[in-house]
Design a protein around this motif. Structure first.
Motif, PDB file in Angstrom:
ATOM      1  N   GLN A  67       0.862  -1.186   0.000  1.00 37.26           N
ATOM      2  CA  GLN A  67       0.000   0.000   0.000  1.00 37.26           C
ATOM      3  C   GLN A  67       0.898   1.236   0.000  1.00 37.26           C
ATOM      4  O   GLN A  67       1.881   1.297   0.739  1.00 37.26           O
ATOM      5  N   HIS A  68       0.562   2.193  -0.822  1.00 36.46           N
ATOM      6  CA  HIS A  68       1.395   3.390  -0.974  1.00 36.46           C
ATOM      7  C   HIS A  68       0.961   4.455   0.044  1.00 36.46           C
ATOM      8  O   HIS A  68       0.148   5.331  -0.251  1.00 36.46           O
ATOM      9  N   VAL A  69       1.521   4.362   1.251  1.00 38.39           N
ATOM     10  CA  VAL A  69       1.211   5.302   2.329  1.00 38.39           C
ATOM     11  C   VAL A  69       2.314   6.348   2.379  1.00 38.39           C
ATOM     12  O   VAL A  69       3.488   6.012   2.519  1.00 38.39           O
ATOM     13  N   THR A  70       1.928   7.616   2.238  1.00 38.77           N
ATOM     14  CA  THR A  70       2.920   8.696   2.267  1.00 38.77           C
ATOM     15  C   THR A  70       2.953   9.428   3.606  1.00 38.77           C
ATOM     16  O   THR A  70       3.929  10.091   3.926  1.00 38.77           O
ATOM     17  N   ARG A  71       1.865   9.298   4.370  1.00 39.17           N
ATOM     18  CA  ARG A  71       1.807   9.934   5.685  1.00 39.17           C
ATOM     19  C   ARG A  71       0.871   9.100   6.552  1.00 39.17           C
ATOM     20  O   ARG A  71      -0.160   8.621   6.080  1.00 39.17           O
ATOM     21  N   TYR A  72       1.261   8.927   7.810  1.00 41.81           N
ATOM     22  CA  TYR A  72       0.453   8.097   8.708  1.00 41.81           C
ATOM     23  C   TYR A  72       0.527   8.690  10.106  1.00 41.81           C
ATOM     24  O   TYR A  72       1.612   8.898  10.646  1.00 41.81           O
ATOM     25  N   VAL A  73      -0.636   8.988  10.674  1.00 44.34           N
ATOM     26  CA  VAL A  73      -0.731   9.571  12.004  1.00 44.34           C
ATOM     27  C   VAL A  73      -1.733   8.742  12.805  1.00 44.34           C
ATOM     28  O   VAL A  73      -2.779   8.350  12.277  1.00 44.34           O
ATOM     29  N   VAL A  74      -1.404   8.479  14.056  1.00 44.35           N
ATOM     30  CA  VAL A  74      -2.344   7.806  14.950  1.00 44.35           C
ATOM     31  C   VAL A  74      -2.637   8.753  16.101  1.00 44.35           C
ATOM     32  O   VAL A  74      -1.709   9.242  16.765  1.00 44.35           O
ATOM     33  N   GLU A  75      -3.911   9.028  16.315  1.00 45.29           N
ATOM     34  CA  GLU A  75      -4.344   9.868  17.434  1.00 45.29           C
ATOM     35  C   GLU A  75      -4.970   8.959  18.485  1.00 45.29           C
ATOM     36  O   GLU A  75      -5.855   8.162  18.160  1.00 45.29           O
ATOM     37  N   THR A  98      -2.575   8.755   4.661  1.00 43.35           N
ATOM     38  CA  THR A  98      -2.564   9.509   3.421  1.00 43.35           C
ATOM     39  C   THR A  98      -1.717   8.728   2.431  1.00 43.35           C
ATOM     40  O   THR A  98      -0.671   8.180   2.789  1.00 43.35           O
ATOM     41  N   GLY A  99      -2.182   8.671   1.191  1.00 46.85           N
ATOM     42  CA  GLY A  99      -1.425   7.961   0.164  1.00 46.85           C
ATOM     43  C   GLY A  99      -2.212   7.873  -1.115  1.00 46.85           C
ATOM     44  O   GLY A  99      -3.199   8.584  -1.305  1.00 46.85           O
ATOM     45  N   ARG A 100      -1.750   6.983  -1.978  1.00 47.39           N
ATOM     46  CA  ARG A 100      -2.397   6.820  -3.277  1.00 47.39           C
ATOM     47  C   ARG A 100      -3.042   5.448  -3.377  1.00 47.39           C
ATOM     48  O   ARG A 100      -2.372   4.431  -3.203  1.00 47.39           O
ATOM     49  N   ASN A 101      -4.337   5.459  -3.653  1.00 47.71           N
ATOM     50  CA  ASN A 101      -5.102   4.223  -3.867  1.00 47.71           C
ATOM     51  C   ASN A 101      -4.961   3.232  -2.716  1.00 47.71           C
ATOM     52  O   ASN A 101      -4.815   2.027  -2.933  1.00 47.71           O
ATOM     53  N   ILE A 102      -4.984   3.718  -1.479  1.00 48.85           N
ATOM     54  CA  ILE A 102      -4.904   2.829  -0.315  1.00 48.85           C
ATOM     55  C   ILE A 102      -6.221   2.055  -0.222  1.00 48.85           C
ATOM     56  O   ILE A 102      -7.301   2.639  -0.267  1.00 48.85           O
ATOM     57  N   GLU A 139      -6.706  10.738   0.177  1.00 48.47           N
ATOM     58  CA  GLU A 139      -6.047  10.499  -1.110  1.00 48.47           C
ATOM     59  C   GLU A 139      -5.035  11.607  -1.366  1.00 48.47           C
ATOM     60  O   GLU A 139      -5.361  12.796  -1.305  1.00 48.47           O
ATOM     61  N   ASP A 140      -3.795  11.190  -1.627  1.00 53.85           N
ATOM     62  CA  ASP A 140      -2.722  12.129  -1.965  1.00 53.85           C
ATOM     63  C   ASP A 140      -3.025  12.748  -3.332  1.00 53.85           C
ATOM     64  O   ASP A 140      -3.414  12.048  -4.260  1.00 53.85           O
ATOM     65  N   LYS A 141      -2.817  14.043  -3.419  1.00 54.09           N
ATOM     66  CA  LYS A 141      -3.006  14.694  -4.705  1.00 54.09           C
ATOM     67  C   LYS A 141      -1.803  14.365  -5.587  1.00 54.09           C
ATOM     68  O   LYS A 141      -0.667  14.359  -5.124  1.00 54.09           O
ATOM     69  N   PRO A 142      -2.038  14.097  -6.867  1.00 58.55           N
ATOM     70  CA  PRO A 142      -0.899  13.815  -7.754  1.00 58.55           C
ATOM     71  C   PRO A 142       0.020  15.033  -7.870  1.00 58.55           C
ATOM     72  O   PRO A 142      -0.445  16.178  -7.834  1.00 58.55           O
ATOM     73  N   ASN A 143       1.286  14.765  -7.996  1.00 55.58           N
ATOM     74  CA  ASN A 143       2.284  15.819  -8.139  1.00 55.58           C
ATOM     75  C   ASN A 143       2.168  16.385  -9.567  1.00 55.58           C
ATOM     76  O   ASN A 143       2.254  15.646 -10.537  1.00 55.58           O
ATOM     77  N   PRO A 144       1.981  17.722  -9.689  1.00 51.29           N
ATOM     78  CA  PRO A 144       1.792  18.303 -11.025  1.00 51.29           C
ATOM     79  C   PRO A 144       2.993  18.121 -11.943  1.00 51.29           C
ATOM     80  O   PRO A 144       2.851  18.157 -13.150  1.00 51.29           O
ATOM     81  N   THR A 145       4.178  17.899 -11.402  1.00 54.25           N
ATOM     82  CA  THR A 145       5.362  17.713 -12.239  1.00 54.25           C
ATOM     83  C   THR A 145       5.489  16.281 -12.716  1.00 54.25           C
ATOM     84  O   THR A 145       6.347  15.951 -13.518  1.00 54.25           O
TER      85      THR A 145
END
Length: 148
Positions: A67-75, A98-102, A139-145
């Motif tokens: 799974q493509h997780v770019t950010r993970y927070v546990v409260e 947060t990530g892509r297609n989790i 869902e992470d927004k795609p990088n415009p570049t």
């Protein structure tokens, strides 16, 4: 001490201030004077321990599931009794990924495995502490570049 036994040491410094040394040799200052609050209290560390324990499990399981997780927070929040001993009666653990297609299913499975099999901190709290878990996926927004 048995082979499964571990030992932590807590030393009184002064005026409700302590230094704890973990079994692995790491030191942490603890403050039991809530009005001063210059270091975490023992009960605050319980919340952190619960969050870190499940986060480790869930992150590892999701990585194995690719799974493509770019950010993970546990409260983690808790409710304590008013009377002594002021133990926790319930906790809420909220996972924010947060990530892509989790995959929702992958997250549900990872949290379930942590809750029921792997997280020794949660297992230590149960059955005396009700632990409710929830999660959200952003869902992470795609990088415009176009870069990854």
């Amino acid at each position: 001490m048995s082979a499964n036994s571990v030992k932590a040491i807590v030393r009184f410094v002064s005026d409700d201030l302590f230094v704890g040394v973990t079994p692995s040799g790491h030191s942490i200052t603890l403050d039991t004077d809530g009005s001063r609050s210059i270091a975490p209290s023992p009960t605050e560390l319980l919340l952190l321990a619960a969050g870190a324990c499940t986060a480790t499990d869930v992150a590892g399981i999701l990585a194995k599931k690719r799974q493509h997780v770019t950010r993970y927070v546990v409260e983690v929040s808790g409710v304590r009794r008013d009377e002594h001993p002021r133990k926790f009666t319930s906790m809420k653990v909220h996972h924010i990924l947060t990530g892509r297609n989790i995959s929702t299913h992958a997250v549900e499975q990872a949290i379930e495995l942590s809750d029921t099999k792997y997280c020794s901190v949660a297992a230590t709290f149960r059955p005396g502490v009700e632990i409710q878990t929830s999660f959200e996926i952003i869902e992470d927004k795609p990088n415009p570049t176009g870069e990854k």
